[in-house]
Motif scaffolding. Sequence first.
Motif, PDB file in Angstrom:
ATOM      1  N   GLY A 113       0.802  -1.224   0.000  1.00  0.00           N
ATOM      2  CA  GLY A 113       0.000   0.000   0.000  1.00  0.00           C
ATOM      3  C   GLY A 113       0.828   1.264   0.000  1.00  0.00           C
ATOM      4  N   SER A 114       2.100   1.171   0.340  1.00  0.00           N
ATOM      5  CA  SER A 114       2.996   2.323   0.289  1.00  0.00           C
ATOM      6  C   SER A 114       3.685   2.426  -1.062  1.00  0.00           C
ATOM      7  CB  SER A 114       4.052   2.206   1.396  1.00  0.00           C
ATOM      8  OG  SER A 114       5.037   3.201   1.256  1.00  0.00           O
ATOM      9  N   ILE A 115       4.120   1.296  -1.595  1.00  0.00           N
ATOM     10  CA  ILE A 115       4.913   1.295  -2.831  1.00  0.00           C
ATOM     11  C   ILE A 115       4.073   1.675  -4.057  1.00  0.00           C
ATOM     12  CG2 ILE A 115       6.163  -0.212  -4.426  1.00  0.00           C
ATOM     13  CD1 ILE A 115       7.258  -1.672  -1.954  1.00  0.00           C
ATOM     14  N   ILE A 116       2.834   1.172  -4.143  1.00  0.00           N
ATOM     15  CA  ILE A 116       2.004   1.485  -5.315  1.00  0.00           C
ATOM     16  C   ILE A 116       1.746   2.989  -5.439  1.00  0.00           C
ATOM     17  CG2 ILE A 116      -0.268   1.180  -6.383  1.00  0.00           C
ATOM     18  CD1 ILE A 116      -0.265  -1.690  -5.409  1.00  0.00           C
ATOM     19  N   PRO A 117       1.283   3.691  -4.366  1.00  0.00           N
ATOM     20  CA  PRO A 117       1.118   5.147  -4.495  1.00  0.00           C
ATOM     21  C   PRO A 117       2.434   5.870  -4.783  1.00  0.00           C
ATOM     22  CG  PRO A 117      -0.090   4.341  -2.592  1.00  0.00           C
ATOM     23  CD  PRO A 117       0.777   3.213  -3.073  1.00  0.00           C
ATOM     24  N   LEU A 118       3.556   5.339  -4.274  1.00  0.00           N
ATOM     25  CA  LEU A 118       4.854   5.964  -4.544  1.00  0.00           C
ATOM     26  C   LEU A 118       5.166   5.918  -6.024  1.00  0.00           C
ATOM     27  CD1 LEU A 118       7.560   7.179  -3.643  1.00  0.00           C
ATOM     28  CD2 LEU A 118       8.378   4.855  -3.237  1.00  0.00           C
ATOM     29  N   PHE A 119       4.940   4.770  -6.646  1.00  0.00           N
ATOM     30  CA  PHE A 119       5.234   4.627  -8.073  1.00  0.00           C
ATOM     31  C   PHE A 119       4.255   5.406  -8.944  1.00  0.00           C
ATOM     32  CE2 PHE A 119       7.561   0.299  -7.571  1.00  0.00           C
ATOM     33  CZ  PHE A 119       8.647   0.981  -7.046  1.00  0.00           C
ATOM     34  N   GLN A 120       3.109   5.781  -8.382  1.00  0.00           N
ATOM     35  CA  GLN A 120       2.142   6.574  -9.142  1.00  0.00           C
ATOM     36  C   GLN A 120       2.498   8.057  -9.145  1.00  0.00           C
ATOM     37  OE1 GLN A 120      -1.571   5.381  -7.210  1.00  0.00           O
ATOM     38  NE2 GLN A 120      -2.099   4.092  -8.960  1.00  0.00           N
ATOM     39  N   ILE A 121       3.453   8.450  -8.300  1.00  0.00           N
ATOM     40  CA  ILE A 121       3.906   9.837  -8.266  1.00  0.00           C
ATOM     41  C   ILE A 121       4.880  10.065  -9.415  1.00  0.00           C
ATOM     42  CG2 ILE A 121       5.206  11.569  -6.957  1.00  0.00           C
ATOM     43  CD1 ILE A 121       4.248  10.232  -4.408  1.00  0.00           C
ATOM     44  N   GLU A 122       4.671  11.115 -10.164  1.00  0.00           N
ATOM     45  CA  GLU A 122       5.564  11.421 -11.294  1.00  0.00           C
ATOM     46  C   GLU A 122       6.981  11.699 -10.780  1.00  0.00           C
ATOM     47  OE1 GLU A 122       5.829  14.530 -15.085  1.00  0.00           O
ATOM     48  OE2 GLU A 122       4.089  14.519 -13.759  1.00  0.00           O
ATOM     49  N   GLY A 123       7.953  11.024 -11.375  1.00  0.00           N
ATOM     50  CA  GLY A 123       9.345  11.194 -10.963  1.00  0.00           C
ATOM     51  C   GLY A 123       9.646  10.576  -9.614  1.00  0.00           C
TER      52      GLY A 123
END
Length: 335
Positions: A113-123
């Motif tokens: 749940g932390s990694i998926i939103p992180l990868f959705q952030i541009e850059g």
Amino acid sequence: MDTYLLAIVLILFASFFQGTFGLGMKHIAPLKWEAWWLVHAFTAMILFPIIWALIVMPNLFEIISKTDSNTLFLAAFYGFLWGIGGILFGVSVEKTGISITYGIVMGLAASVGSIIPLFQIEGAFDQPSFPIIMVGVALLLVGVAITAVAGVKRDKLHSNSSTTTKSIKIGVLIAVASGVLSAFLNVGFSNAAPVAAIAVNDYGVGAQNASLASWVVVLLGAFVMNGGYALYLFIKNKSWNAYSIPKKGKALKWAIAAGIFWFAALGVYGQGAALMGNLGPVVGWPILLGLALIISNIWGYREGEWKNADKPFKILLAGLAVLIIAICILGYANY
């Protein structure tokens, strides 16, 4: 109070609620599981979130209606996926107890749940805090693995029955599935950010309170799954008279209390994450669940889950120590 400090304090409070609500699942009898769960889910996912959101933003439904339909559908769909994990969580607690279930579910839900939103952030890979976050998440998984091992060893001491051992193994597998699916609750919250943005930009709602609108959308999808499954069990088990049994009052009170505590955790977490900025769901989520795991084990200890299991308990303490280090690293990552 400093904004970041306030965010951490809010997440601390949210962690207490998150780590405590599972106690209610030990007080289901004499109700049927589906009867208890329907009351719990309706309180946690519909009634309490909507009442709280309406108190702070009376235009809640107008705000939601102005949001793009694709955003609403995706956020609710992630909530629906979490709903499957939520049901599996309840089943796993019955088979393995609070400590093991929380250990596995919280760890997987926190990391995924932390990694998926992180990868959705541009850059995302260019973020200065990216390597620190990854180290924190990795340590979190190590800590969770240690606590899960401690739980398995504890239960082996308590019973040598092959039936019980088989039940525990099945419960662990269910908990793993629950942990992965439970991550989508935070993913849904992250993807429902446009709902909160409309509340802030068009209606002047504070960022903290606006997060509640996001939860209403996500949890609608979650309730479709949870409520639907409970109704399916009512039909399958022909248990429509479940609420007419005597001495059901205590179980119903626990169902409502657990529901209030469950959403109190999400509501307060959402407010803290909003104060953290873009990385709020990335950093705040694993801190929430890591601390909740520690709190749940304290309750498990008080409930006697670790009685006559000194060696497994020492392993548990080692796992909790690793979790505390991981939480500190994640907190530093967004400072």
